[in-house]
Write a protein that holds these residues in place. Structure first.
Motif, PDB file in Angstrom:
ATOM      1  N   GLY A  61     -26.781  85.125   3.718  1.00  0.00           N
ATOM      2  CA  GLY A  61     -27.333  83.904   4.274  1.00  0.00           C
ATOM      3  C   GLY A  61     -28.184  84.160   5.494  1.00  0.00           C
ATOM      4  O   GLY A  61     -28.424  85.300   5.877  1.00  0.00           O
ATOM      5  N   ASP A  62     -28.665  83.079   6.070  1.00  0.00           N
ATOM      6  CA  ASP A  62     -29.421  83.165   7.309  1.00  0.00           C
ATOM      7  C   ASP A  62     -29.023  81.990   8.188  1.00  0.00           C
ATOM      8  O   ASP A  62     -28.279  81.113   7.763  1.00  0.00           O
ATOM      9  CB  ASP A  62     -30.931  83.197   7.054  1.00  0.00           C
ATOM     10  CG  ASP A  62     -31.441  81.951   6.373  1.00  0.00           C
ATOM     11  OD1 ASP A  62     -32.437  81.395   6.857  1.00  0.00           O
ATOM     12  OD2 ASP A  62     -30.863  81.497   5.367  1.00  0.00           O
ATOM     13  N   ALA A  63     -29.500  82.001   9.430  1.00  0.00           N
ATOM     14  CA  ALA A  63     -29.073  80.986  10.389  1.00  0.00           C
ATOM     15  C   ALA A  63     -30.266  80.243  10.980  1.00  0.00           C
ATOM     16  O   ALA A  63     -31.361  80.784  11.088  1.00  0.00           O
ATOM     17  CB  ALA A  63     -28.277  81.618  11.510  1.00  0.00           C
ATOM     18  N   ILE A  64     -30.005  79.005  11.337  1.00  0.00           N
ATOM     19  CA  ILE A  64     -30.951  78.196  12.102  1.00  0.00           C
ATOM     20  C   ILE A  64     -30.234  77.806  13.385  1.00  0.00           C
ATOM     21  O   ILE A  64     -29.101  77.316  13.344  1.00  0.00           O
ATOM     22  CB  ILE A  64     -31.386  76.941  11.329  1.00  0.00           C
ATOM     23  CG1 ILE A  64     -32.179  77.339  10.089  1.00  0.00           C
ATOM     24  CG2 ILE A  64     -32.183  76.018  12.233  1.00  0.00           C
ATOM     25  CD1 ILE A  64     -32.567  76.173   9.216  1.00  0.00           C
ATOM     26  N   LEU A  65     -30.881  78.060  14.500  1.00  0.00           N
ATOM     27  CA  LEU A  65     -30.321  77.665  15.786  1.00  0.00           C
ATOM     28  C   LEU A  65     -31.141  76.529  16.360  1.00  0.00           C
ATOM     29  O   LEU A  65     -32.367  76.604  16.396  1.00  0.00           O
ATOM     30  CB  LEU A  65     -30.333  78.841  16.768  1.00  0.00           C
ATOM     31  CG  LEU A  65     -29.105  79.730  16.643  1.00  0.00           C
ATOM     32  CD1 LEU A  65     -29.264  80.699  15.528  1.00  0.00           C
ATOM     33  CD2 LEU A  65     -28.818  80.383  17.939  1.00  0.00           C
ATOM     34  N   ASP A  66     -30.462  75.481  16.750  1.00  0.00           N
ATOM     35  CA  ASP A  66     -31.097  74.356  17.427  1.00  0.00           C
ATOM     36  C   ASP A  66     -30.768  74.489  18.910  1.00  0.00           C
ATOM     37  O   ASP A  66     -29.600  74.586  19.290  1.00  0.00           O
ATOM     38  CB  ASP A  66     -30.580  73.017  16.893  1.00  0.00           C
ATOM     39  CG  ASP A  66     -31.063  72.737  15.484  1.00  0.00           C
ATOM     40  OD1 ASP A  66     -32.245  73.011  15.195  1.00  0.00           O
ATOM     41  OD2 ASP A  66     -30.258  72.252  14.668  1.00  0.00           O
ATOM     42  N   LEU A  67     -31.818  74.510  19.729  1.00  0.00           N
ATOM     43  CA  LEU A  67     -31.671  74.624  21.180  1.00  0.00           C
ATOM     44  C   LEU A  67     -32.079  73.297  21.804  1.00  0.00           C
ATOM     45  O   LEU A  67     -33.171  72.799  21.538  1.00  0.00           O
ATOM     46  CB  LEU A  67     -32.559  75.749  21.711  1.00  0.00           C
ATOM     47  CG  LEU A  67     -32.416  77.100  21.002  1.00  0.00           C
ATOM     48  CD1 LEU A  67     -33.444  78.081  21.525  1.00  0.00           C
ATOM     49  CD2 LEU A  67     -31.006  77.643  21.165  1.00  0.00           C
ATOM     50  N   TYR A  68     -31.203  72.723  22.618  1.00  0.00           N
ATOM     51  CA  TYR A  68     -31.442  71.411  23.199  1.00  0.00           C
ATOM     52  C   TYR A  68     -31.736  71.514  24.694  1.00  0.00           C
ATOM     53  O   TYR A  68     -31.300  72.457  25.360  1.00  0.00           O
ATOM     54  CB  TYR A  68     -30.235  70.509  22.950  1.00  0.00           C
ATOM     55  CG  TYR A  68     -29.969  70.308  21.481  1.00  0.00           C
ATOM     56  CD1 TYR A  68     -30.666  69.361  20.755  1.00  0.00           C
ATOM     57  CD2 TYR A  68     -29.019  71.071  20.811  1.00  0.00           C
ATOM     58  CE1 TYR A  68     -30.436  69.177  19.389  1.00  0.00           C
ATOM     59  CE2 TYR A  68     -28.778  70.896  19.456  1.00  0.00           C
ATOM     60  CZ  TYR A  68     -29.492  69.948  18.756  1.00  0.00           C
ATOM     61  OH  TYR A  68     -29.253  69.777  17.413  1.00  0.00           O
ATOM     62  N   GLU A  69     -32.457  70.544  25.205  1.00  0.00           N
ATOM     63  CA  GLU A  69     -32.846  70.535  26.616  1.00  0.00           C
ATOM     64  C   GLU A  69     -31.654  70.554  27.562  1.00  0.00           C
ATOM     65  O   GLU A  69     -31.748  71.077  28.669  1.00  0.00           O
ATOM     66  CB  GLU A  69     -33.731  69.327  26.914  1.00  0.00           C
ATOM     67  CG  GLU A  69     -35.123  69.452  26.355  1.00  0.00           C
ATOM     68  CD  GLU A  69     -36.037  68.321  26.783  1.00  0.00           C
ATOM     69  OE1 GLU A  69     -35.841  67.775  27.891  1.00  0.00           O
ATOM     70  OE2 GLU A  69     -36.938  67.984  26.004  1.00  0.00           O
ATOM     71  N   GLU A  74     -26.738  74.804  18.844  1.00  0.00           N
ATOM     72  CA  GLU A  74     -26.058  74.563  17.572  1.00  0.00           C
ATOM     73  C   GLU A  74     -26.490  75.655  16.596  1.00  0.00           C
ATOM     74  O   GLU A  74     -27.674  75.860  16.365  1.00  0.00           O
ATOM     75  CB  GLU A  74     -26.427  73.188  17.036  1.00  0.00           C
ATOM     76  CG  GLU A  74     -25.632  72.793  15.825  1.00  0.00           C
ATOM     77  CD  GLU A  74     -25.934  71.372  15.377  1.00  0.00           C
ATOM     78  OE1 GLU A  74     -25.363  70.973  14.360  1.00  0.00           O
ATOM     79  OE2 GLU A  74     -26.741  70.683  16.025  1.00  0.00           O
ATOM     80  N   ASN A  75     -25.512  76.373  16.083  1.00  0.00           N
ATOM     81  CA  ASN A  75     -25.747  77.477  15.158  1.00  0.00           C
ATOM     82  C   ASN A  75     -25.341  77.033  13.752  1.00  0.00           C
ATOM     83  O   ASN A  75     -24.192  76.663  13.529  1.00  0.00           O
ATOM     84  CB  ASN A  75     -24.910  78.681  15.601  1.00  0.00           C
ATOM     85  CG  ASN A  75     -25.130  79.891  14.740  1.00  0.00           C
ATOM     86  OD1 ASN A  75     -26.185  80.489  14.774  1.00  0.00           O
ATOM     87  ND2 ASN A  75     -24.126  80.254  13.968  1.00  0.00           N
ATOM     88  N   LYS A  76     -26.278  77.049  12.817  1.00  0.00           N
ATOM     89  CA  LYS A  76     -25.985  76.651  11.434  1.00  0.00           C
ATOM     90  C   LYS A  76     -26.231  77.846  10.522  1.00  0.00           C
ATOM     91  O   LYS A  76     -27.346  78.372  10.465  1.00  0.00           O
ATOM     92  CB  LYS A  76     -26.891  75.509  10.997  1.00  0.00           C
ATOM     93  CG  LYS A  76     -26.762  74.257  11.805  1.00  0.00           C
ATOM     94  CD  LYS A  76     -27.805  73.247  11.360  1.00  0.00           C
ATOM     95  CE  LYS A  76     -27.921  72.134  12.374  1.00  0.00           C
ATOM     96  NZ  LYS A  76     -29.103  71.319  12.159  1.00  0.00           N
ATOM     97  N   TYR A  77     -25.196  78.279   9.810  1.00  0.00           N
ATOM     98  CA  TYR A  77     -25.333  79.382   8.852  1.00  0.00           C
ATOM     99  C   TYR A  77     -25.551  78.794   7.470  1.00  0.00           C
ATOM    100  O   TYR A  77     -24.782  77.949   7.015  1.00  0.00           O
ATOM    101  CB  TYR A  77     -24.083  80.269   8.871  1.00  0.00           C
ATOM    102  CG  TYR A  77     -24.254  81.533   8.069  1.00  0.00           C
ATOM    103  CD1 TYR A  77     -25.122  82.524   8.511  1.00  0.00           C
ATOM    104  CD2 TYR A  77     -23.572  81.737   6.889  1.00  0.00           C
ATOM    105  CE1 TYR A  77     -25.293  83.700   7.783  1.00  0.00           C
ATOM    106  CE2 TYR A  77     -23.730  82.897   6.155  1.00  0.00           C
ATOM    107  CZ  TYR A  77     -24.583  83.882   6.604  1.00  0.00           C
ATOM    108  OH  TYR A  77     -24.759  85.026   5.884  1.00  0.00           O
ATOM    109  N   ILE A  78     -26.586  79.245   6.794  1.00  0.00           N
ATOM    110  CA  ILE A  78     -26.945  78.718   5.480  1.00  0.00           C
ATOM    111  C   ILE A  78     -26.666  79.810   4.448  1.00  0.00           C
ATOM    112  O   ILE A  78     -27.324  80.853   4.429  1.00  0.00           O
ATOM    113  CB  ILE A  78     -28.426  78.293   5.441  1.00  0.00           C
ATOM    114  CG1 ILE A  78     -28.664  77.243   6.514  1.00  0.00           C
ATOM    115  CG2 ILE A  78     -28.795  77.793   4.049  1.00  0.00           C
ATOM    116  CD1 ILE A  78     -30.100  77.031   6.855  1.00  0.00           C
ATOM    117  N   GLU A  79     -25.672  79.555   3.613  1.00  0.00           N
ATOM    118  CA  GLU A  79     -25.288  80.531   2.585  1.00  0.00           C
ATOM    119  C   GLU A  79     -26.281  80.522   1.426  1.00  0.00           C
ATOM    120  O   GLU A  79     -26.796  79.474   1.038  1.00  0.00           O
ATOM    121  CB  GLU A  79     -23.909  80.198   2.044  1.00  0.00           C
ATOM    122  CG  GLU A  79     -22.815  80.263   3.076  1.00  0.00           C
ATOM    123  CD  GLU A  79     -21.455  79.912   2.507  1.00  0.00           C
ATOM    124  OE1 GLU A  79     -21.299  79.824   1.266  1.00  0.00           O
ATOM    125  OE2 GLU A  79     -20.534  79.710   3.311  1.00  0.00           O
TER     126      GLU A  79
END
Length: 82
Positions: A61-69, A74-79
């Motif tokens: 899988g891979d990950a998407i990180l959301d960075l907030y002000e 928020e770390n989301k792992y996508i299988e």
């Protein structure tokens, strides 16, 4: 020149080197390890694999990180399944 103190910043450490999905917080620092898409190359896996293409218990899988002000992460792992 203003030097930022650690309390002014949110520190996040990213890694994928060990190919295992893991998250921890230590001393105010977030640590994320997010598996690997190359898990597909592992084919059937071995006796330690949880499934086809898995490295131990981590699916490809891979990950998407959301960075907030406000400093939140928020770390989301996508299988990805074979």
């Amino acid at each position: 020149m203003r030097i930022a103190h650690l309390t002014d910043k949110k520190i996040t450490c990213l890694s994928g080197h060990i190919h295992l999905l893991d998250a921890a917080e230590y001393n105010g620092v977030n640590y994320y390890c997010n598996g690997s898409l190359s898990g597909f190359w592992w084919e059937e896996g071995d006796k330690q694999s949880a499934g086809k293409g898995y490295y131990r218990e981590t699916p490809p899988g891979d990950a998407i990180l959301d960075l907030y002000e406000d400093g939140q992460v928020e770390n989301k792992y996508i299988e990805h399944h074979c």
